[in-house]
Motif scaffolding. Structure first.
Motif, PDB file in Angstrom:
ATOM      1  N   GLY A  31      33.295 -84.725 -55.021  1.00  0.00           N
ATOM      2  CA  GLY A  31      33.382 -85.221 -56.391  1.00  0.00           C
ATOM      3  C   GLY A  31      32.392 -84.557 -57.324  1.00  0.00           C
ATOM      4  N   ILE A  36      36.121 -82.523 -59.202  1.00  0.00           N
ATOM      5  CA  ILE A  36      36.587 -83.249 -60.380  1.00  0.00           C
ATOM      6  C   ILE A  36      37.470 -82.342 -61.244  1.00  0.00           C
ATOM      7  N   HIS A  58      29.532 -89.004 -59.709  1.00  0.00           N
ATOM      8  CA  HIS A  58      29.515 -87.565 -59.954  1.00  0.00           C
ATOM      9  C   HIS A  58      28.136 -87.196 -60.477  1.00  0.00           C
ATOM     10  N   ILE A  81      32.491 -91.935 -60.330  1.00  0.00           N
ATOM     11  CA  ILE A  81      33.652 -91.048 -60.216  1.00  0.00           C
ATOM     12  C   ILE A  81      34.925 -91.754 -60.666  1.00  0.00           C
TER      13      ILE A  81
END
Length: 442
Positions: A31, A36, A58, A81
């Motif tokens: 992540g 992402i 994140h 996230i």
């Protein structure tokens, strides 16, 4: 890791329910910037996107040193996230640790989740710190690659000053000295920020502690700091660090580390109770179990579309990938911009393949290199060689980093903290919070 063949749609996904064989599954491991970026580019595709990371947040890694020195608080660089996918209906997020990957069976196993198969895999698990075999480094050095790393370093520095305030004799032993290893952006930015923390609020926080006895030493194995920059930036950086009281030692290699001493291969012994490691990264441990031929730093070699040649359904992106720049034929550095662009490319390429469109090779868009040395002091080298230094570069650095933060909320937090530090020299993040056991367990 290899194994027997398995139907990639034979399992039940804990994320998306029974796989009906009509929607391909894209499994994204990691992540960070790369993971992402890939997952978000699949928002409009007719796929099931599953993102798995060992954390539920994140991390904006370029600003970790500001958390470590109390300039920013944790929420400014660590964002949930799941919050980033609230408007992406085809995505599911899980927090878990990857334990193995079977490339032949297209299956990934985890600590707690049931095994997941995939039609496409985006390998974006990132790298880990490379201590280059330095004795004692793994046990006593403070790396700066994850949010826990930054918090651990901050807490250590704060406790060290508190101890020195209670026991002045510790200052004579070098308790307040900090050695930073690595003359690249991480090392330079950390050394500059640590010096401003020492010279600013700590001078007021601890008026009885002799600040002039505390040293911050930046150790670089090469002949110069910032070898990736032009000479005028290197000279400016040396002066800016010296102005803040940072001693730069080039051409020196760390041989061993203990809790209170740093020994160099030249024979010099530096008394210091804190060593910050910003000297390098390598592919994470899982990479070594895949049965692939790895490139320098245990990174996975990829083709021009960022795929493993023997497994074209697997895209490797971010710090764990050895990506060759099509323009320079050099392996790209492990930077946030490389991770984000490579992740986005992987996501767009998968979306294009599923839509029957022609795909293109990855082309890195070099937007320049920059680093902040301290308040009102930064350096920028743009594509083409143009450079900026000082306040103008500092403004450019802030603008770029604000744009890269994932949400407006994160940008607002950073602006407030930066403005406060700029106007008052205050660092509101300089507190330690120890979470003990619940009362009923004591």
């Amino acid at each position: 890791m290899t194994g027997g063949q398995a139907d990639p749609r034979s399992l039940i996904s804990v994320a998306t329910g029974p796989d009906n064989g009509r929607r391909p599954r894209v499994l994204v491991l990691g992540g960070g910037f790369a993971g992402i970026g890939a997952a978000q580019k699949l928002k409009k595709s007719d796929v099931d996107v599953v993102v798995v990371d060992k954390h539920d947040y994140h991390t904006f890694q370029p600003l970790l040193y500001q958390v470590a020195t109390g300039l920013l608080e944790q929420p400014a660089v660590g964002h949930p996230i799941r919050d980033l996918f609230h408007d992406q209906d085809n995505a599911r997020i899980h927090q878990d640790q990857v334990t193995s990957i079977d490339l032949d069976a297209r299956e990934v196993t985890f600590d707690e989740l049931k095994p997941l198969t995939y039609d496409y895999l985006v390998f974006a698990l990132g790298a880990e710190v490379n201590f280059f075999g330095v004795e004692g480094a793994a046990d006593h050095a403070f790396p700066l690659y994850t949010l826990p790393d930054a918090v651990r370093l901050k807490n250590h520095v704060l406790r060290t000053w508190e101890e020195a305030d209670r026991k002045p004799e510790l200052v004579e032993d070098g308790a307040l000295n900090v050695v930073v290893v690595g003359g690249g952006p991480t090392g330079v930015e950390t050394a500059g920020a640590m010096a401003e923390l020492y010279n600013g609020v700590f001078r007021k926080d601890y008026p009885d502690v002799p600040r002039d006895r505390a040293k911050i030493i930046l150790v670089e194995a090469g002949p110069e700091l910032f070898p990736m920059f032009k000479e005028d930036i290197r000279r400016y950086t040396e002066k800016a660090l010296a102005k803040r009281g940072v001693e730069a030692m080039t051409g020196e290699v760390v041989e061993s580390i203990t809790p209170r001493r740093v020994t160099l291969k030249s024979g010099k012994v530096l008394p210091a109770h804190t060593l910050v490691w910003g000297a390098g990264l390598q592919g994470n441990e899982l990479v070594q179990s895949l049965g692939l031929e790895l490139e320098r730093g245990n990174r996975i070699g990829v083709d021009e579309e960022l795929r493993i040649p023997a497994h074209p359904e697997v895209y490797v992106v971010g710090d764990v990938a050895a990506i060759t720049d099509q323009k320079t034929s050099q392996v790209l550095p492990q930077l946030g911009s490389v991770a984000l662009q490579s992740g986005e490319h992987a996501g767009k390429t998968i979306a294009g393949r599923l839509a029957g469109k022609e795909t293109k090779p990855f082309k890195y868009r070099d937007k320049g290199t920059m680093a902040a040395i301290g308040r009102g002091s930064a350096v920028v080298q743009m594509l083409g060689g143009r450079t900026m230094k000082g306040k103008t570069a500092s403004l450019a650095w802030g603008t770029v980093h604000l744009a890269l933060l994932p949400t407006n909320e994160d940008r607002a937090k950073a602006v407030v903290d930066w403005a406060g530090a700029g106007l008052t020299h205050q660092r509101s993040g300089r507190i330690t919070v120890d979470v003990g056991e619940p009362a009923e367990k004591r």
